[in-house]
Scaffold this motif. Structure first.
Motif, PDB file in Angstrom:
ATOM      1  N   ALA A 186       0.825  -1.210   0.000  1.00 24.20           N
ATOM      2  CA  ALA A 186       0.000   0.000   0.000  1.00 24.20           C
ATOM      3  C   ALA A 186       0.858   1.258   0.000  1.00 24.20           C
ATOM      4  CB  ALA A 186      -0.937  -0.005   1.212  1.00 24.20           C
ATOM      5  N   LYS A 187       2.040   1.167   0.603  1.00 20.69           N
ATOM      6  CA  LYS A 187       2.973   2.295   0.620  1.00 20.69           C
ATOM      7  C   LYS A 187       3.972   2.229  -0.539  1.00 20.69           C
ATOM      8  CE  LYS A 187       1.946   4.541   4.480  1.00 20.69           C
ATOM      9  NZ  LYS A 187       1.700   5.996   4.570  1.00 20.69           N
ATOM     10  N   ASN A 188       3.875   1.170  -1.343  1.00 22.20           N
ATOM     11  CA  ASN A 188       4.820   0.945  -2.439  1.00 22.20           C
ATOM     12  C   ASN A 188       6.256   0.992  -1.912  1.00 22.20           C
ATOM     13  OD1 ASN A 188       5.518   0.417  -5.105  1.00 22.20           O
ATOM     14  ND2 ASN A 188       5.663   2.582  -5.643  1.00 22.20           N
ATOM     15  N   ALA A 189       6.473   0.258  -0.806  1.00 18.33           N
ATOM     16  CA  ALA A 189       7.758   0.322  -0.112  1.00 18.33           C
ATOM     17  C   ALA A 189       8.376  -1.055   0.007  1.00 18.33           C
ATOM     18  CB  ALA A 189       7.562   0.920   1.285  1.00 18.33           C
ATOM     19  N   VAL A 190       9.691  -1.092   0.108  1.00 18.90           N
ATOM     20  CA  VAL A 190      10.474  -2.287   0.415  1.00 18.90           C
ATOM     21  C   VAL A 190      10.197  -3.400  -0.599  1.00 18.90           C
ATOM     22  CG1 VAL A 190      11.293  -3.773   2.258  1.00 18.90           C
ATOM     23  CG2 VAL A 190      10.149  -1.653   2.841  1.00 18.90           C
ATOM     24  N   MET A 191      10.707  -3.228  -1.775  1.00 19.28           N
ATOM     25  CA  MET A 191      10.491  -4.227  -2.816  1.00 19.28           C
ATOM     26  C   MET A 191      11.333  -5.492  -2.598  1.00 19.28           C
ATOM     27  SD  MET A 191       8.138  -3.023  -4.738  1.00 19.28           S
ATOM     28  CE  MET A 191       7.431  -2.344  -3.222  1.00 19.28           C
ATOM     29  N   GLU A 192      12.468  -5.360  -1.911  1.00 21.24           N
ATOM     30  CA  GLU A 192      13.328  -6.510  -1.632  1.00 21.24           C
ATOM     31  C   GLU A 192      12.888  -7.129  -0.310  1.00 21.24           C
ATOM     32  OE1 GLU A 192      16.425  -9.114  -2.627  1.00 21.24           O
ATOM     33  OE2 GLU A 192      15.883  -7.319  -3.757  1.00 21.24           O
TER      34      GLU A 192
END
Length: 459
Positions: A319-325
């Motif tokens: 939802a925050k488009n965060a931490v892709m790894e």
């Protein structure tokens, strides 16, 4: 500190009828001028006195009524703005709490794979996939050492120079060994002595019977507000002698401190306030991301999460488009193990050290979720919450009283004969009543609306 925030507060749904007020001003002045023209003596020249009853008095009376209306409307505004302030003040307090941190001055890892963090991040080498992943740390032959003493010596040797620094010599040590007991303390003392660490014999060493979670770090961060904190934590997660396991052996050591001594070419690693022992990830994780102890985390290292924890966590991050790894310890290292939570922390610290940005580390034990952040940046937040600017009912009450007083003076000037002055008692009563009554009314409206806001917000 509980990890929750107020929902977004609404603005007051009231507005001043501006066009209607302008129309009232115009009508009052026009009517006043017409009436004064009718009553003005025919043979008398128009003087400034003509405008006193025709313009100044209507303007003063209408303005008095306008501020009285604003006093009523500002009661709702004061209620809404007070609620917004309470919500904002709560958010700032939680942000300040979340940004409290402690420095990892040094750390060390023992595992079957060299440069484990770089391998898992695919920065260097290739990580061996199961079933080729090595699970056991190669033992070293040491006839004059117990197995635990040998592990302690290998683990602490890379940190020896740091531990010898004067700033870190006064410290407490905490140790957990899988399947171990209090005898591990003596093994550790001998290992420290072999490394020529001055605190080997006098330093406090506490054996922990259960593998600690990140709430222990929260206690140290809280203590760092008042005391010098140097804590050496050792976690040894090895297989038993008579059994095999599908988990990877690992051992970690960390030196936590609130008086970090910077050395040339070294990047500090700050560990931020953990959110520990959470039972509802879906509700609390968005709050953790909103208060933002760190900005733009790059990778998540996690271990031991159940489905009811893992998927709400991922949903909040998406939802925050965060931490892709996102790196799951079990999928790389084997079945779940208590030591993985600290191994993940050490690997995240390695990632920070090698300029891979801010890292998140999450784990769960007994269905209680914990998460923390590591960064080379020390973030801060304002210590004070400022009120927004709006006119309180009290101010509008005072303005109502002032224009009521002006109106009374204009009426006295119009009705009294030239040269005649009202008595001192009349003047005093006019001033006190015209100003005091609206001002007190405004003050009461300010107090009651603010108190109602605090009460409705749970104070």
């Amino acid at each position: 500190m509980e990890w929750w925030l107020y929902s977004k507060q609404k603005d007051a749904d009231v507005k001043m009828p501006t066009l209607a007020i302008v129309a009232v001003y115009v009508v009052a002045v026009v009517v006043g001028i017409i009436l004064e023209i009718v009553n003005w003596p025919q043979n008398k020249h128009v003087t400034l006195y003509f405008f006193l009853p025709s313009v100044l008095l209507p303007l003063s009376l209408v303005t008095c009524l306008v501020f009285a209306l604003k006093m009523i409307i500002s009661t709702s505004v004061n209620y809404a703005e007070t609620r917004k302030y309470i919500a904002k003040e709560r958010a700032i307090r939680l942000k300040r709490f979340a940004r409290q941190n402690i420095t990892i001055a040094a750390w060390s890892v023992l595992s079957p794979v060299d440069q484990l963090a770089l391998n898992m991040l695919k920065l260097e080498g290739e990580f061996p996939l199961a079933p080729k992943t090595p699970l056991k740390i190669e033992a070293t032959e040491a006839f004059d050492q117990t197995p635990d003493e040998a592990v302690f010596s290998r683990l602490l040797a890379p940190m020896a120079d740091k531990l010898k620094m004067s700033a870190y010599q006064r410290r407490d040590t905490y140790v957990w060994v899988r399947g171990g007991d209090a005898n591990c303390v003596e093994d550790l003392r001998r290992a420290l002595g072999n490394l020529k660490l001055h605190s080997a014999q006098s330093g406090k060493i506490q054996f922990i019977s259960e593998c600690p979670d990140y709430s222990l770090i929260g206690e140290w961060i809280a203590a760092s507000d008042k005391f010098i904190v140097n804590r050496l934590l050792i976690v040894v997660d090895m297989h038993g002698e008579d059994g095999d396991s599908k988990r990877m052996e690992n051992a970690c050591a960390f030196l936590f401190t609130n008086q970090y001594v910077h050395t040339e070419g070294e990047k500090p690693v700050y560990l931020y306030q953990p959110m520990s022992k959470i039972t509802d990830v879906e509700e609390t994780m968005p709050v953790y991301l909103d208060v933002g102890p760190v900005t733009a985390p790059k990778a998540l290292w996690y271990s031991g999460l159940s489905r009811t924890e893992k998927y709400p966590l991922m949903q909040a991050l998406d939802a925050k488009n965060a931490v892709m790894e996102r790196l799951e310890m079990e999928s790389s290292l084997g079945e779940k193990s208590e030591g993985y939570r600290w191994l993940a922390l050490a690997l995240a610290a390695d990632a920070v050290k090698y300029a891979q940005g801010t890292q998140l580390v999450a784990n769960s034990a007994m269905n209680k979720f914990s998460i923390t952040a590591l960064s080379s940046q020390d973030t801060h937040v304002s210590k004070t919450c400022r009120w927004d600017v709006w006119l309180h009912p009290f101010i509008n009450g005072v303005m109502t009283g002032l224009f009521l007083l002006f109106s009374l003076f204009f009426i006295m000037m119009i009705t009294n004969k030239p040269g005649e002055m009202p008595s001192i008692l009349v003047l005093a009563a006019s001033i006190i009543l015209s100003v005091l009554v609206p001002a007190v009314t405004g003050a009461l409206l300010s107090i009651t609306s603010s108190n109602r806001a605090y009460r409705d917000m749970g104070y």
